[in-house]
Design an enzyme around this catalytic site. Structure first.
Site, PDB file in Angstrom:
ATOM      1  N   LYS A 186       0.123   5.844   5.574  1.00  0.00           N
ATOM      2  CA  LYS A 186       1.272   5.950   5.139  1.00  0.00           C
ATOM      3  C   LYS A 186       1.546   6.936   4.696  1.00  0.00           C
ATOM      4  O   LYS A 186       0.921   7.814   3.683  1.00  0.00           O
ATOM      5  CB  LYS A 186       1.349   4.144   4.394  1.00  0.00           C
ATOM      6  CG  LYS A 186       0.704   3.650   5.560  1.00  0.00           C
ATOM      7  CD  LYS A 186       1.336   2.897   6.935  1.00  0.00           C
ATOM      8  CE  LYS A 186       0.104   2.618   8.574  1.00  0.00           C
ATOM      9  NZ  LYS A 186      -0.078   0.685   7.529  1.00  0.00           N
TER      10      LYS A 186
HETATM   11  C1  LIG Z   1      -1.081  -0.066   8.421  1.00  0.00           C
HETATM   12  C2  LIG Z   1      -0.332  -1.130   8.983  1.00  0.00           C
HETATM   13  C3  LIG Z   1      -0.672  -2.917   8.641  1.00  0.00           C
HETATM   14  C4  LIG Z   1      -1.422  -2.956   7.477  1.00  0.00           C
HETATM   15  O1  LIG Z   1      -1.789  -1.811   6.257  1.00  0.00           O
HETATM   16  P1  LIG Z   1      -3.037  -2.453   5.434  1.00  0.00           P
HETATM   17  O2  LIG Z   1      -1.990  -2.126   3.961  1.00  0.00           O
HETATM   18  O3  LIG Z   1      -3.451  -1.537   6.131  1.00  0.00           O
HETATM   19  O4  LIG Z   1      -3.169  -3.706   5.564  1.00  0.00           O
HETATM   20  C5  LIG Z   1       0.465  -3.326   9.404  1.00  0.00           C
HETATM   21  N1  LIG Z   1       1.712  -3.068   9.989  1.00  0.00           N
HETATM   22  C6  LIG Z   1       1.329  -2.047  10.876  1.00  0.00           C
HETATM   23  C7  LIG Z   1       2.097  -1.888  11.924  1.00  0.00           C
HETATM   24  C8  LIG Z   1       0.189  -0.999   9.565  1.00  0.00           C
HETATM   25  O5  LIG Z   1       0.430   0.210  10.416  1.00  0.00           O
END
Ligand SMILES: *Cc1c(COP(=O)(O)O)cnc(C)c1O
Length: 392
Positions: A186
């Site tokens: 992210k």
């Molecule tokens: C990355 C992501 C998550 C989950 O996040 P994590 O920190 O990897 O558990 C949830 N929803 C979406 C749309 C994502 O891209």
């Protein structure tokens, strides 16, 4: 291997010298989990999103689970989620014993289609989780109006969207719950980590208990000289805590986030300019009401103009050292969702049609123009080799 060294991934975290120093400092503190840095990070997140409270947890997935339980989602309930999202969005509903009810998406921005969602509401529907796909806010006006009318709780999945805004206001302060992820894929990272923002104090308090076994007091309130060892467990909770040194990284990253997002925006605009002269590529639409957070550069390939499929095109990019990717495989294609909930191909026509065309190209704050030019040159070369002579 030379090829690996030159591989351009679809995403990459950016850790600075200052980030590493902050983590090292935090490791010297007396408390490396459950300490002050967690609450300082939470305050910084609340400031950034203009929300009253932020609760930091161990992942974006933990944030989703925490929000859903705190919203009162229970076995037998239904939770509406888009058919095209990362599987964690739907999994979180299953954690609560609820049914994830998939809704089709909008072809133009890959966000949940509020009119498709509307048709799925019944007496069991408890919540809706719009996903701000790629960093483009979902149609929140329509979703909020619908949620108010049918008494649904809105949980925004803003895992892609930290720093995005809607009508000039940052994502994270309009719904009872907005969740963020700080996974390294992210825009900013804590290694693993996540957070929920809310304007309601009681919800923030309930979420802090949920991340700490359901206990009424955190360690910092109990284990000090003047602390009272006693506590109560008022409901079931998990260990979803994030450490102080992760939050030190988070604070350092957050202080550079605007700058890192500006870099992404610059690169995104360069891509869009190049795509404007390539009829084989359609970028996702951008609403004039929003500011994009550019987590993903997802495009649609006009496969009718090409002699090869999206997968073949992706493989050729990979052969050239470019980490193109697909976001996402629709939820209802996964065997767990087919077997457990009876979903099957054919149920979500927009999602399925668009899935054949989507491709995510490399985009990250430390990407150089040189790397981007290589990606663009390779795409143009592949298109020239694989375009149909006449479009039928
Ligand atoms: C990355 C992501 C998550 C989950 O996040 P994590 O920190 O990897 O558990 C949830 N929803 C979406 C749309 C994502 O891209």
């Amino acid at each position: 291997m030379k090829k690996d060294r030159n591989f351009i991934p679809y995403t990459k975290h950016e850790i600075s010298y200052a980030d590493r120093q902050k983590v090292t400092e935090a490791l010297k503190d007396e408390w490396i989990t459950g300490g002050n840095t967690v609450s300082r990070f939470e305050n910084a997140l609340a400031d950034f999103t203009h929300a009253k409270h932020a609760v930091a947890v161990s992942s974006g997935t933990a944030a989703l689970h925490t929000a859903l339980v705190t919203a009162g989602v229970q076995p037998g309930d239904e939770v509406i989620v888009p058919a095209l999202t990362f599987v964690a969005t739907a999994n979180a509903a299953v954690f609560c014993g609820a049914k994830p009810v998939l809704a089709d998406i909008r072809e133009e921005d890959l966000c949940i289609d509020p009119y498709a969602a509307q048709k799925l509401i019944n007496s069991r529907t408890k919540a809706i989780i719009p996903v701000h796909f790629a960093g483009h806010p979902a149609p929140m006006k329509e979703i909020s109006t619908m949620a108010d009318k049918h008494k649904l709780t809105v949980i925004e999945d803003a895992a892609h969207a930290i720093g995005a805004s809607f009508n000039g206001s940052p994502i994270g302060n309009i719904s009872p719950f907005t969740i963020f992820s700080f996974h390294p894929a992210k825009q900013m990272t804590t290694g693993e980590g996540g957070a929920i923002t809310t304007n309601m104090k009681a919800l923030a308090q309930a979420m802090r208990r949920f991340r700490n076994h359901g206990m009424t007091k955190e360690a910092g309130q109990r284990n000090k000289k003047n602390g009272d060892y006693r506590y109560d467990v008022t409901s079931l909770g998990y260990n979803y805590r994030i450490t102080d040194f992760q939050c030190a990284l988070g604070m350092s990253q957050l202080s550079r986030l605007k700058q890192m997002l500006a870099q992404r925006r610059k690169l995104a605009n360069r891509y869009l300019k190049a795509f404007s002269s390539l009829p084989e590529i359609t970028p996702l639409e951008i609403s004039p009401e929003i500011e994009h957070a550019w987590h993903l550069m997802t495009i649609k390939l006009n496969i009718k103009r090409l002699k090869i499929s999206r997968d073949a095109f992706l493989n050729k990019l990979r052969d050239a050292g470019i980490g193109a990717n697909v976001h996402y495989i629709p939820i209802h294609y996964h065997s767990y969702y087919r077997n457990r909930f009876g979903y099957k191909p054919g149920m979500f026509p927009v999602t399925e049609n668009v899935f054949k065309k989507i491709l995510t190209l490399p985009l990250y704050s430390s990407m150089t123009f040189k790397e981007q030019d290589y990606v663009l040159d390779t795409i143009e070369w592949l298109l020239a080799k694989n375009r149909k002579q006449r479009v039928i």
